[in-house]
Design an enzyme around this catalytic site. Structure first.
Site, PDB file in Angstrom:
ATOM      1  N   LYS A 198       3.939 -25.207  31.058  1.00  0.00           N
ATOM      2  CA  LYS A 198       3.304 -23.929  30.730  1.00  0.00           C
ATOM      3  C   LYS A 198       2.152 -24.454  29.789  1.00  0.00           C
ATOM      4  O   LYS A 198       2.420 -24.865  28.692  1.00  0.00           O
ATOM      5  CB  LYS A 198       4.249 -23.262  29.959  1.00  0.00           C
ATOM      6  CG  LYS A 198       3.931 -21.964  29.292  1.00  0.00           C
ATOM      7  CD  LYS A 198       4.749 -21.280  28.434  1.00  0.00           C
ATOM      8  CE  LYS A 198       4.503 -20.171  27.697  1.00  0.00           C
ATOM      9  NZ  LYS A 198       3.359 -20.412  26.578  1.00  0.00           N
ATOM     10  N   ASP A 240      -0.099 -39.532  25.810  1.00  0.00           N
ATOM     11  CA  ASP A 240      -1.748 -39.708  26.121  1.00  0.00           C
ATOM     12  C   ASP A 240      -2.250 -40.794  24.995  1.00  0.00           C
ATOM     13  O   ASP A 240      -2.927 -41.868  25.254  1.00  0.00           O
ATOM     14  CB  ASP A 240      -2.535 -38.687  25.808  1.00  0.00           C
ATOM     15  CG  ASP A 240      -2.539 -37.638  26.981  1.00  0.00           C
ATOM     16  OD1 ASP A 240      -1.928 -38.268  28.042  1.00  0.00           O
ATOM     17  OD2 ASP A 240      -3.389 -36.528  26.855  1.00  0.00           O
ATOM     18  N   SER A 299       5.920 -25.430  26.935  1.00  0.00           N
ATOM     19  CA  SER A 299       4.981 -25.149  25.859  1.00  0.00           C
ATOM     20  C   SER A 299       4.716 -25.891  24.860  1.00  0.00           C
ATOM     21  O   SER A 299       4.317 -27.146  24.957  1.00  0.00           O
ATOM     22  CB  SER A 299       5.522 -23.641  25.581  1.00  0.00           C
ATOM     23  OG  SER A 299       4.611 -23.015  24.566  1.00  0.00           O
TER      24      SER A 299
END
Length: 547
Positions: free
Chosen positions: A325, A311, A300
């Site tokens: 999740k 990224d 999460s």
């Protein structure tokens, strides 16, 4: 309610959601099961079935129970393990986890040898200030004996409204009689940052257990502390972090990114569910080489942080693939103090990838929360690129840049665990019992003590005395495992949690890889270059592997 009633209500609930029909000889106007009913037809179906069950079923079922089961079935048939109806009790627990605050005396307890035992007092809590110690056996709370209580029941008795008194008594090894305590309950804050420590080589370590209120402030405070201690690089440990508040995940990522960089994006059907979270503030630790540790229990909001930093090439992600999740839930209050926790959006990393864990085709019938559900193979996962052009994978969690972790358990250790079976609690009790004895006898003179064969023998005798059917050859085959666990237990009992952490850190394979990569790294770019230079071992090797 009889089991038959439960079965009928489960079938009724399924029909309400799927549009299926309850077929009976006396039913009328049911139409074809192959055609989906309109909203009006569905409402008529519900009214008809409800009326028949309420009037004609063999058991008399209260109206409130019928409606409760219908609501449970509606949410259950969504097929989403993250959407659920919360009772007032479960809602209170959720609020406690997300706030990080409760009223009590600040003691973590467990049941050892059938007795409620203090695992550790929370720093700054009334229990710690009063001198309650790890290993104290709580034998009485408010004049009532605790034997037979579960840890949850004992915790509930110790908690209460702020400013209210609570009395309890403990038995402490080496102290005659019972030690009484009379404390006043307070608001206790359980810190999301569980540990901040300076490791060798100028590496700082920060362990983040959850994303609750004020988590970002705690992380900022922790990083400042590490810099003050001379840390030239840092490891952010998100292993085992189940997530929590989305906004706190965004806030933690914002601490480490530059203005204008996207942190995450959410997409949903309802108002306000389509959002784009972008960094607004300059980072305070620009240029600090950062490693993020993850594992299969990282989920999460913790995945939001790991994904955003990966990224943007801000941090090297090390460990094992995360849980996967990639959804956000909203809590809607309901009458009677209950609530509906409902998935309302999916979130995406800055590169546009969803990390939701899909099932392989053979798992389609297992359900999203099945134990044997597996992420799709890497070859089937979509490819994305980071700011620097590195390839990252979508779906199936966050895949680390460097795979690292403990090697597979030795066959002898597996055999020992299997022999213990359901008697694992007996092993835990044997360890904690001997650790308390070792502390009282002064057998461990410093945190770096060596676990001796005599200590291991004493644990085995305690294990057998507790009825565990483990033969001596099987026990001896797992000597390394026993020694590690006993070392951790004695270190915590005799010298405190910091000593236990140092011993665990020395045995932690993933942390060892992270520390070696971070030590001496001059910049984030240098850190990535070090990772790229790692040897690429075979798939079955336990060493670090660069992706």
């Amino acid at each position: 309610m009889r089991p038959k009633a439960v079965i009928v209500l489960a079938a009724l609930s399924a029909a309400l959601v799927t549009g299926g029909w309850l077929v009976g000889r006396g039913a009328q106007g049911q139409g074809s099961a192959a055609s989906a009913p309109t909203a009006a037809a569905g409402a008529r179906l519900f009214a008809e079935v409800y009326e028949r069950v309420a009037r004609a079923y063999v058991d008399s079922i209260p109206t409130s129970v019928l409606y409760q089961h219908a609501a449970d079935g509606l949410v259950g048939e969504l097929g989403d393990a993250n959407s659920t109806l919360l009772t007032p009790e479960r809602l209170a627990k959720l609020n406690e986890r997300t706030s990080g605050t409760y009223a009590g005396v600040g003691l973590r307890v467990d049941v050892r040898d059938g007795v409620v035992t203090v695992v550790s007092p929370i720093a700054g809590s009334p229990g710690e200030r009063a001198g309650v110690r790890a290993g104290d056996r709580i034998v009485e709370i408010a004049g009532e004996p605790t034997r037979g209580l579960t840890a949850e029941e004992a915790t509930r008795r110790l908690r209460g409204a702020p400013s209210t008194p609570v009395r309890f008594a403990v038995e402490r090894l080496g102290v005659e009689g019972r030690v009484p305590f009379a404390l006043t309950r307070e608001e206790v804050h359980v810190r999301a940052v569980r540990r901040v420590a300076a490791l060798e080589g100028g590496v700082g370590y920060l362990s983040l257990a959850a994303f609750a209120n004020n988590t970002a402030d705690e992380v900022a405070e922790g990083l400042d502390s590490l810099r003050a201690l001379g840390a030239r690089s840092a490891v952010l440990d998100l292993r085992g972090n189940p997530g929590g508040l989305l906004d706190q995940g965004v806030a933690v990522a914002e601490l480490l990114l530059d203005p204008g960089q996207v942190i995450a994006r959410t997409a949903g059907r309802g108002p306000g569910t389509a959002q784009r979270f972008t960094d607004r503030l300059p980072q305070r630790w620009a240029g600090l080489p950062l490693v993020v540790l993850v594992d299969g229990a990282t989920a999460s909001a913790a995945e939001i942080v790991a994904g955003a930093l990966q990224d943007h090439d801000r941090a090297l992600v090390v460990g094992a693939t995360t849980y996967g999740k990639g959804s956000a839930q909203q809590v809607f209050p309901l009458p009677g103090g209950s609530a509906l926790k409902l998935t309302t959006a999916l979130w995406f990393t800055p590169s546009g990838r969803s990390i939701n864990r899909p099932l392989e085709p053979e798992d389609d019938d297992a359900g999203p929360d099945a134990d044997d559900a597996r992420p799709a193979r890497d070859t089937a996962r979509a490819r994305f690129t980071t700011d620097a052009g590195r390839t990252v994978l979508g779906g199936g969690g966050i895949t680390p840049d460097v795979e690292a972790g403990d090697s597979a358990a030795l066959p002898a250790e597996v055999a020992f665990v299997r022999a213990l079976g359901r008697q694992a609690a007996a092993f835990r009790d044997a360890l904690s019992g001997y650790a308390a004895e070792a502390r009282a006898a002064g057998l461990a003179r410093d945190p770096g003590f060596e676990v001796t064969p005599a200590m291991r023998d004493a644990v085995y005798r305690r294990l057998v005395a507790r009825g565990a059917a483990v033969d001596r050859p099987t026990f001896d085959g797992a000597a390394a495992l026993v020694d590690r666990q006993l070392g951790y237990e004695i270190a915590r009992t005799a010298f405190g949690p910091d000593a236990e952490f140092r011993r665990r850190a020395a045995d932690d394979a993933a942390l060892g890889v992270a520390r070696r990569l971070a030590a001496g790294a001059a910049s984030p770019r240098d850190l990535f270059a070090r990772a790229a230079a790692l040897p690429k071992p075979r798939r079955d090797s336990a060493a670090a592997r660069v992706r």
